[in-house]
Design an enzyme around this catalytic site. Structure first.
Site, PDB file in Angstrom:
ATOM      1  N   HIS A 138     -52.053 -29.604  18.531  1.00  0.00           N
ATOM      2  CA  HIS A 138     -50.980 -30.231  18.084  1.00  0.00           C
ATOM      3  C   HIS A 138     -51.420 -31.725  17.576  1.00  0.00           C
ATOM      4  O   HIS A 138     -50.909 -32.456  17.174  1.00  0.00           O
ATOM      5  CB  HIS A 138     -49.703 -30.256  18.845  1.00  0.00           C
ATOM      6  N   ASP A 173     -51.436 -19.291  18.329  1.00  0.00           N
ATOM      7  CA  ASP A 173     -50.525 -19.823  19.235  1.00  0.00           C
ATOM      8  C   ASP A 173     -49.061 -19.909  18.582  1.00  0.00           C
ATOM      9  O   ASP A 173     -49.242 -19.888  17.447  1.00  0.00           O
ATOM     10  CB  ASP A 173     -50.883 -21.351  19.472  1.00  0.00           C
ATOM     11  N   HIS A 175     -46.682 -21.685  18.169  1.00  0.00           N
ATOM     12  CA  HIS A 175     -46.521 -22.989  17.508  1.00  0.00           C
ATOM     13  C   HIS A 175     -47.273 -23.390  16.387  1.00  0.00           C
ATOM     14  O   HIS A 175     -48.498 -23.029  16.545  1.00  0.00           O
ATOM     15  CB  HIS A 175     -46.185 -24.117  18.564  1.00  0.00           C
TER      16      HIS A 175
END
Length: 365
Positions: A138, A173, A175
């Site tokens: 992220h 993942d 996300h």
């Protein structure tokens, strides 16, 4: 397969609070440890060292990354801010907490991922797994986000790109890998592919939607509906992610490997089982590419460790551990619409045109 480890990754302590939120909560009797804790990485290591796959693995020491290496994917201003923030306990983003020990953990995670790449680039290993934390996918060039401080997968990919490699980053993942997407948005010789649950943006540090509308020549997003399980992921890989990697012509694969898509993870709403992760490992191995994997999410420690073990089994063509927990039904009714939406944005990709019936796709493929 070679696994890379550095003890300093355990020094990052996000503290406790209300699950992932720091602070004092008067109505909460016992504060909860932040989910991205050192205990999860220790559990992962124990599973690989003591599970039946252990005899198939070798372990190597990681290293610290230097400032010049971190600056390959992050701005000097952000790195200076992060280094200063790590001198005390504070949150650098809503749920992303740092403190004394975090800067060394950041440098160790990044450097250990680079050490894994160096083993693959030098021909010593074909598959290398960087078992590191904090996670990274992220983190954007100038922003922390979602427990992530430095983007380890992006750093490997950028280092390989500078060495003349054509790199695909494959992220499973649960996300969206928004940070990696942002790093390589305008980089023609790096492809980013993210298969994830539909969650949309979640704040100023995560403005990306993760939707197909953000796909393009160098980025492919596959959003799956809540509840997606083994069958949905298998189709997402077979029908979109793997064909994209093949059409792109990568000669190195970087995998952002998270286990928060499991049926038991408190941070995801997908239903992958250990068998599903074993299949993903086999699919990655089946690409025949040298690969570096970096550890991302996975927050129910025991089951995430089982999923890691199963993934490694798949990478090595093995089937060793039974799954004593999986029971959630594999609901497949939404995957047709999800994949059609993902492909609809990939107008420049031959494989997507072929599936949607473009009569000229065969000639252009």
């Amino acid at each position: 397969m070679e696994v890379f480890w550095h003890d300093a990754c355990l020094e990052h302590d996000p503290g406790s609070g209300l699950w992932e939120l720091p602070g004092e909560w008067d109505w909460l009797d016992v504060p909860e440890p932040h989910p991205e804790s050192a205990a999860r990485l220790r559990t992962f290591r124990h599973a690989l060292r003591h599970g039946p796959v252990a005899r198939h693995l070798t372990w190597s020491a990681g290293r610290f990354a230097g400032d010049d290496e971190l600056a390959r994917v992050h701005t000097p201003e952000y790195l200076g801010y992060l280094r200063d923030a790590c001198r005390r306990r504070t949150n650098v983003e809503l749920n992303t907490v740092v403190g004394p020990g975090s800067w060394d953990a950041v440098r160790a995670a990044a450097g250990t991922a680079l050490a894994a790449y160096e083993a693959v680039a030098g021909g010593r290993a074909r598959l290398a797994y960087a078992l590191v934390r904090p996670p990274g996918h992220h983190a954007q060039p100038g922003l922390a986000d979602g427990y992530c401080l430095v983007n380890n997968a992006a750093l490997v990919a950028e280092t390989a790109r500078r060495a003349g490699r054509r790199v695909a980053v494959l992220d499973w993942d649960v996300h969206h890998g928004n940070g990696t997407q942002e790093v390589f948005r305008d980089t023609p010789d790096v492809l980013t592919v993210s298969v994830h649950m539909r969650h949309g943006p979640w704040g100023a540090n995560h403005a990306q939607t993760g939707g197909p509308e953000e796909s393009g020549p160098g980025n492919v997003n596959v959003e799956l509906s809540l509840g997606a399980g083994d069958h949905a992921y298998r189709r997402a890989f077979e029908e979109v992610a793997l064909p994209a990697v093949a059409e792109f012509g990568a000669d190195l694969l970087v995998c952002a490997s998270g286990f928060d898509g499991s049926a038991f993870d408190p941070n995801g709403r997908h239903n992958l089982t250990a068998a599903g992760y074993r299949w993903i490992g086999g699919a990655v191995a089946g690409l025949g590419l040298p690969a570096v994997l970096t550890q991302e999410g996975g927050y129910l420690r025991g089951y995430a460790a089982l999923c890691l073990h199963a993934l490694v089994e798949g990478l090595l063509g093995l089937e060793l551990l039974d799954d004593p927990l999986a029971y959630v039904p594999d609901d497949t009714q939404l995957v047709d619409a999800d994949l059609a939406r993902a492909r609809s944005a990939l107008t420049g990709w031959a494989f997507a045109r072929a599936v949607t019936g473009d009569p000229s796709a065969r000639d252009r493929a």
